[in-house]
Every structure is written in C-alpha cells, then in structure tokens.
Design a protein around this motif. Sequence first.
Motif, PDB file in Angstrom:
ATOM      1  N   CYS A  34    -109.413 -67.552  91.837  1.00  0.00           N
ATOM      2  CA  CYS A  34    -110.759 -67.860  91.340  1.00  0.00           C
ATOM      3  C   CYS A  34    -111.197 -67.206  92.137  1.00  0.00           C
ATOM      4  CB  CYS A  34    -110.455 -69.708  91.792  1.00  0.00           C
ATOM      5  SG  CYS A  34    -109.593 -70.925  90.027  1.00  0.00           S
ATOM      6  N   LEU A  37    -111.270 -63.855  91.177  1.00  0.00           N
ATOM      7  CA  LEU A  37    -112.233 -63.943  89.590  1.00  0.00           C
ATOM      8  C   LEU A  37    -114.183 -63.947  89.646  1.00  0.00           C
ATOM      9  CD1 LEU A  37    -110.038 -64.997  87.159  1.00  0.00           C
ATOM     10  CD2 LEU A  37    -110.124 -62.990  87.891  1.00  0.00           C
ATOM     11  N   PHE A 215    -116.224 -69.625  80.457  1.00  0.00           N
ATOM     12  CA  PHE A 215    -115.158 -69.659  80.221  1.00  0.00           C
ATOM     13  C   PHE A 215    -114.024 -71.207  81.401  1.00  0.00           C
ATOM     14  CE2 PHE A 215    -111.192 -67.946  83.855  1.00  0.00           C
ATOM     15  CZ  PHE A 215    -110.331 -67.783  82.593  1.00  0.00           C
ATOM     16  N   TYR A 219    -110.947 -72.398  80.426  1.00  0.00           N
ATOM     17  CA  TYR A 219    -109.562 -72.168  81.702  1.00  0.00           C
ATOM     18  C   TYR A 219    -109.295 -73.426  81.065  1.00  0.00           C
ATOM     19  CZ  TYR A 219    -107.075 -72.215  86.428  1.00  0.00           C
ATOM     20  OH  TYR A 219    -106.423 -72.413  86.495  1.00  0.00           O
ATOM     21  N   GLU A 285    -120.344 -65.296  76.987  1.00  0.00           N
ATOM     22  CA  GLU A 285    -120.281 -64.079  77.137  1.00  0.00           C
ATOM     23  C   GLU A 285    -120.428 -63.367  75.890  1.00  0.00           C
ATOM     24  OE1 GLU A 285    -115.916 -63.516  78.860  1.00  0.00           O
ATOM     25  OE2 GLU A 285    -116.462 -65.277  80.588  1.00  0.00           O
ATOM     26  N   GLN A 312    -112.567 -58.954  78.308  1.00  0.00           N
ATOM     27  CA  GLN A 312    -111.714 -59.721  78.371  1.00  0.00           C
ATOM     28  C   GLN A 312    -110.563 -59.403  78.429  1.00  0.00           C
ATOM     29  OE1 GLN A 312    -112.553 -62.873  77.457  1.00  0.00           O
ATOM     30  NE2 GLN A 312    -114.578 -61.799  77.320  1.00  0.00           N
ATOM     31  N   LYS A 314    -109.138 -56.878  80.785  1.00  0.00           N
ATOM     32  CA  LYS A 314    -109.473 -56.795  82.155  1.00  0.00           C
ATOM     33  C   LYS A 314    -109.027 -58.193  82.445  1.00  0.00           C
ATOM     34  CE  LYS A 314    -111.657 -55.704  86.000  1.00  0.00           C
ATOM     35  NZ  LYS A 314    -113.465 -54.483  86.840  1.00  0.00           N
ATOM     36  N   ARG A 315    -109.394 -59.042  82.803  1.00  0.00           N
ATOM     37  CA  ARG A 315    -109.392 -60.619  82.971  1.00  0.00           C
ATOM     38  C   ARG A 315    -108.394 -60.795  82.286  1.00  0.00           C
ATOM     39  NH1 ARG A 315    -113.907 -64.601  81.784  1.00  0.00           N
ATOM     40  NH2 ARG A 315    -113.213 -64.641  79.232  1.00  0.00           N
ATOM     41  N   MET A 318    -105.360 -59.660  85.342  1.00  0.00           N
ATOM     42  CA  MET A 318    -105.324 -59.863  86.583  1.00  0.00           C
ATOM     43  C   MET A 318    -104.701 -61.193  87.025  1.00  0.00           C
ATOM     44  SD  MET A 318    -109.703 -59.624  87.429  1.00  0.00           S
ATOM     45  CE  MET A 318    -109.305 -59.980  88.919  1.00  0.00           C
TER      46      MET A 318
END
Length: 396
Positions: A34, A37, A215, A219, A285, A312, A314-315, A318
């Motif tokens: 977290c 990010l 997000f 999440y 976003e 999106q 890329k996240r 991760m």
Amino acid sequence: MSGVLLWVVSPKENANSLLGLLPRICTPRRSKLCSKLGFSSGVLAYSGAVANPARSSEEKVYEVVLKQAALVREPNTVKKKSLDLDERITDGLNNWDLLNKAYDRCGEVCAEYAKTFYLGTLLMTPERRRAVWAIYVWCRRTDELVDGPNASYITPKALDRWEKRLTDLFEGRPYDMYDAALSDTVAKYPVDIQPFRDMVEGMRLDLRKSRYQNFDELYLYCYYVAGTVGLMSVPVMGISPESKASTESVYNAALALGIANQLTNIPRDVGEDARRGRVYLPQDELAQAGLSDNDIFRGKVTDKWQSFMKGQIKRARMFFDEAEKGVSELNSASRWPVWASLLLYRQILDAIEANGYDNFTKRAYVGKAKKLASLPVAYGRAILGPSKLTKQLVPR
C-alpha cells in the motif's frame, strides 16, 4: 464480477454456466505494498454501505489476515465436527462413500472449468487436492448467484439465505453434496469463515453497486470477490517448512494475488461489463484522464484511453509482483498450480496490450501455445525452495 483463484483461478474464466451447481436458495498494520502504491493512511476506507465506516478496509482485512495466520500457527484450534447428513444428501450412502463421491464431483467441476489449475492440483497430496476442489466449487457457485443465468432473480434475501447455509456447513450441517465436501474440508484445516462471508458481501455489492468512485472503494470490492480466495486457500495449500517468511506475509501475498486477478479481470471485461451498464474502473481516475462513462459506452480506443489503460495495467502488475514473493513460500507440492495460474493470468495483461488496448470489442486471452510454454517455467519456479527463488527473481 469476480476473480476467484486458488490462489489464481477465476470461476468466470469459462463463460459456460454451472446450471447443475446453482445453489437452491431462492426458496429455502498497513502493508508495504500500500505504501508502494501511494495509499494514504486514510485510503481504503469503507463506503457507507459497509458496517462500521469509522474503520478502514485495510484494518478490517488485516484483522482477517491475522486471524487466519493465528489459526495456522495453532493447528490444534481446528475442531473436528461430525457431519450431520440427512437422507436427502446421503441417498443410502455411508458418510465415507458420500464424501468420496462429493469430492469427486468437485474435482470434475474443477477439471471442466479450470483445466490448467486442475492438472496442477494433481501434484498435491490427495487430501489437499480434494480440499482445494471443494473451495473452488463453493466460490464458483457463489459467483454464479450474481453472474449466472438466474442472476436476475437473486435478491439480497437470497444471499442472506446463502450466508446462513454457509454458517450451517461450517457447523457440520451441509445442505447438499458440494456443501458436504466443503464442510469436511473446513473441519480438517484451519480455515476461518470470515473470508467466505466477505465473498458473499461482494455479491451483495454486485446487486446494488455498478460504479466505484475511487480506487479505495474498488480495492475493497476486489478484496471481497477475489482477495478472499487467497485467504481461504493458504491453510489448505500449506506453507513450506523451509520458509523463513512470517505467516502474515504469506497471507498478505495471497491477498495481493487475489487483488491482482481482479485488477486483471476488470480491464479484460470492460466491454462486456459496459454492455450490462457496469463500470468497474475508478471514476475519479477516469475523470483525471479526461474520460467518462460515455467514452466507455461508445467503445472507441483513443490516445486518452490507451494512456489510462497503461496505468491500470501497471497497477495490476505491481500486485502480481507482490504476490510472487508469497508463492515461493508455499508447500512444495502446492507451488506448481499456483505458479502456473499466476503466470498464465498475468499474460492476460500482455494480451490487452497486444490488442492495442481495445478491450471494448476484443477479449484478451492466452492462447494454448503460450499456456503450454508457461507450464515448464512454472514448474521450474515451483521446484526451487523459498530462499533459492528469492535470489533468482529479478525485479521488474
């Protein structure tokens, strides 16, 4: 909706419905990821629909992680319960024969709808393999409630009945054979009921919510419908005796993998969801990228859309990176199916890129040749112990 794996397999991956499996319920501490990010301390707060909005979703989810970790560290807390099976289920069979038949049926479902993962489970011990099948089938049936052919008839009260039925099976009172397999599984392994309840809560969200403002909200949804599966599965798959990682870190990695799966499902299914009036992308976003729901409904790939989708993807990657750290800590017999599923699912993101980010009219998928090529790679990672793999993994 959904993205449930064990850790990785998504029940929604195969579009065919499980008509024969549909449950008859209409009548009767802050994580390092977290920080990485960029989440603020107030991030992941509950929406008003969630009980006790003063607590953040990070706190609630981490409490579940800690509880599961404690159960694994104290296996003696697992209470054996004899199943209360009535004639409606047994059909003249004794308990042993019934359970064997129930597990076999769960295996058949897994083999049909999660072929690659099923092959990997054959390397597990028979008991673990069967337990994983039972969890998979319950998750699949739960998902079908809101995504299956009878979804339009499902009401909040029906989900309440499904949750009551879940409580009953955890107490040794299964309703049908599939329930009996899971009831036996949770009696043998230190599995907590909370992740299962949270998945049902995710189904409730699907009934009443079709937009996510940021997000933080997304999440929490991703945890409910996918992150929960990792928490269900780790106690069954087991942690390697060679692992020096904390139990909590393994559970956090399982959680990250579930989130990664759902963050892969969402861009993959943009067009399909839009046709149902649903947008699972963070509204704030979209606005920051100069986009809106109307752009999604129009289904036109623009420079703005491509740039937005890159972020999106890329996240999601991760979260996959964080998840990989935990797969190597699993019991050796459990690693291969998870590695195989993880590597295959991650390639869906590559496919979205290869399609030019056109997820309106093109469905991203991994072809059979690429699937086959991934299996030996997954096996190679699986046979390495936790410390060896950690040294070999190169940061992306």
